[in-house]
Scaffold this motif. Structure first.
Motif, PDB file in Angstrom:
ATOM      1  N   UNK A   1      31.534  36.853  52.214  1.00 40.27           N
ATOM      2  CA  UNK A   1      30.749  36.007  51.327  1.00 40.27           C
ATOM      3  C   UNK A   1      30.857  36.477  49.879  1.00 40.27           C
ATOM      4  N   UNK A   2      31.273  37.731  49.700  1.00 37.69           N
ATOM      5  CA  UNK A   2      31.501  38.245  48.350  1.00 37.69           C
ATOM      6  C   UNK A   2      33.006  38.335  48.114  1.00 37.69           C
ATOM      7  N   UNK A   3      33.435  38.076  46.885  1.00 35.85           N
ATOM      8  CA  UNK A   3      34.884  37.988  46.642  1.00 35.85           C
ATOM      9  C   UNK A   3      35.594  39.327  46.779  1.00 35.85           C
ATOM     10  N   UNK A   4      36.808  39.253  47.307  1.00 32.07           N
ATOM     11  CA  UNK A   4      37.713  40.396  47.334  1.00 32.07           C
ATOM     12  C   UNK A   4      38.412  40.513  45.977  1.00 32.07           C
ATOM     13  N   UNK A   5      38.784  41.715  45.574  1.00 33.14           N
ATOM     14  CA  UNK A   5      39.520  41.854  44.310  1.00 33.14           C
ATOM     15  C   UNK A   5      40.876  41.167  44.403  1.00 33.14           C
ATOM     16  N   UNK A   6      41.318  40.612  43.301  1.00 36.64           N
ATOM     17  CA  UNK A   6      42.569  39.853  43.287  1.00 36.64           C
ATOM     18  C   UNK A   6      43.436  40.318  42.125  1.00 36.64           C
ATOM     19  N   UNK A   7      44.493  41.072  42.455  1.00 38.75           N
ATOM     20  CA  UNK A   7      45.482  41.460  41.447  1.00 38.75           C
ATOM     21  C   UNK A   7      46.524  40.365  41.252  1.00 38.75           C
TER      22      UNK A   7
ATOM     23  N   UNK B   1      53.394  37.505  55.107  1.00 38.84           N
ATOM     24  CA  UNK B   1      52.775  36.420  54.346  1.00 38.84           C
ATOM     25  C   UNK B   1      52.593  36.893  52.914  1.00 38.84           C
ATOM     26  N   UNK B   2      52.168  36.001  52.043  1.00 37.27           N
ATOM     27  CA  UNK B   2      51.933  36.326  50.637  1.00 37.27           C
ATOM     28  C   UNK B   2      50.430  36.434  50.426  1.00 37.27           C
ATOM     29  N   UNK B   3      49.987  37.610  50.031  1.00 39.73           N
ATOM     30  CA  UNK B   3      48.569  37.868  49.847  1.00 39.73           C
ATOM     31  C   UNK B   3      48.354  38.957  48.821  1.00 39.73           C
ATOM     32  N   UNK B   4      47.318  39.762  48.999  1.00 42.51           N
ATOM     33  CA  UNK B   4      47.023  40.890  48.123  1.00 42.51           C
ATOM     34  C   UNK B   4      47.519  42.182  48.753  1.00 42.51           C
ATOM     35  N   UNK B   5      48.050  43.080  47.919  1.00 42.45           N
ATOM     36  CA  UNK B   5      48.665  44.291  48.467  1.00 42.45           C
ATOM     37  C   UNK B   5      47.681  45.164  49.240  1.00 42.45           C
ATOM     38  N   UNK B   6      46.380  44.994  48.997  1.00 39.46           N
ATOM     39  CA  UNK B   6      45.397  45.766  49.744  1.00 39.46           C
ATOM     40  C   UNK B   6      45.506  45.594  51.240  1.00 39.46           C
ATOM     41  N   UNK B   7      46.014  44.454  51.701  1.00 44.59           N
ATOM     42  CA  UNK B   7      46.178  44.228  53.143  1.00 44.59           C
ATOM     43  C   UNK B   7      47.152  45.252  53.723  1.00 44.59           C
ATOM     44  N   UNK B   8      48.300  45.433  53.082  1.00 46.33           N
ATOM     45  CA  UNK B   8      49.254  46.440  53.546  1.00 46.33           C
ATOM     46  C   UNK B   8      48.683  47.846  53.404  1.00 46.33           C
ATOM     47  N   UNK B   9      48.070  48.127  52.268  1.00 46.25           N
ATOM     48  CA  UNK B   9      47.548  49.470  52.031  1.00 46.25           C
ATOM     49  C   UNK B   9      46.484  49.833  53.058  1.00 46.25           C
ATOM     50  N   UNK B  10      45.659  48.850  53.439  1.00 48.76           N
ATOM     51  CA  UNK B  10      44.601  49.113  54.406  1.00 48.76           C
ATOM     52  C   UNK B  10      45.163  49.492  55.769  1.00 48.76           C
ATOM     53  N   UNK B  11      46.176  48.772  56.237  1.00 49.59           N
ATOM     54  CA  UNK B  11      46.766  49.107  57.523  1.00 49.59           C
ATOM     55  C   UNK B  11      47.422  50.478  57.481  1.00 49.59           C
TER      56      UNK B  11
END
Length: 262
Positions: free
Chosen positions: A158-164, A193-203
């Motif tokens: 419900x709160x926004x994720x950071x977006x680089x 997929x195309x998204x925010x790099x935090x997805x890769x960093x988190x995994x």
């Protein structure tokens, strides 16, 4: 299917019997000379074509991956990559380069995380795109196993994720999908997929993670802002929902920890 059958369908041949390789929880993987054959009993429709598209998408963006020689619903024929020395700085350079490549908007083709089907789509607002494409399908699938955590997961987004900005992602970047070769590091089995790099960093921080040598080099090449660091547990929820769905309630403790850290 005998892996030699798929090799024959590809118009390729290799001498000697197939050599079984580690294929994770999904695939049976064999080396036949210069080739790797990946098979899976009763794969969901589109699984191997999606993997082939992801490998090609990464290759087009400068990432070393095994060449795709043949793709069918039953499996893949890939280039065999011999093992080489660990090169964490080389991996940092490759991933920093990938994560610096800006795309016009967030998008994904219909694909998979493991064998879990994910929808395609596109969007300009990151939090909504990530929730609808990645979180919501897994949340619905795992809801009955979550022991009341479902609403807590929903509230996280419900709160926004950071977006680089939108960048290409491997999408399932744990150490089992990395191979060091004599020519440098290579990535395997993407959920592209195309998204925010935090997805890769988190995994890359889950399940033992990658060593400090990698993170020091990556940070020097492409520093991670504090707000992205703080968002990593929310991205980890994505992968932990998948583990609850596939493997059961043993991952609820890890999911709770990620929720609490968010």
């Amino acid at each position: 299917m005998d892996p030699r059958e798929l090799l024959e369908r590809a118009g390729l041949e290799a001498k000697g019997p197939p050599q079984a390789l580690y294929g994770g929880d999904i695939s049976r993987v064999y080396r036949l000379g210069a080739y790797v054959v990946k098979l899976s009993p009763n794969p969901p429709p589109g699984l191997f074509p999606a993997e082939a598209r992801g490998l090609r998408a990464l290759a087009e963006r400068g990432v070393r991956v095994p060449q795709v020689f043949f793709v069918a619903e039953e499996g893949l024929v890939l280039e065999y990559l011999p093992e080489g020395p660990a090169d964490w700085q080389g991996l940092a350079r490759m991933l920093a380069g990938l994560h610096r490549r800006r795309e016009a908007f967030y998008w994904a083709e219909a694909g998979f995380l493991g064998t879990f089907p994910l929808p395609g789509g596109e969007g300009e607002e990151w939090t909504e795109f990530f929730f609808l494409r990645c979180i919501e399908p897994l949340l619905k699938a795992a809801w009955d196993r979550l022991e009341g955590l479902g609403p807590r997961v929903e509230a996280l987004f419900q709160k926004p994720l950071p977006a680089e900005g939108p960048v290409p992602l491997h999408g399932d970047l744990w150490h089992g999908n990395l191979r060091f070769t004599p020519e440098g590091p290579a990535l395997l089995d993407p959920s592209f997929f195309v998204g925010e790099r935090g997805v890769d960093l988190a995994m890359m921080r889950l399940f033992g993670g990658f060593p400090q040598e990698f993170w020091r080099a990556y940070q020097a090449l492409y520093p991670i802002p504090e707000e992205v660091e703080r968002a990593l547990p929310r991205y980890q929820v994505y992968y932990l929902l998948a583990h609850v769905h596939f493997f059961g309630k043993g991952y609820l403790g890890s999911l709770w920890k990620a929720i609490s850290a968010s």
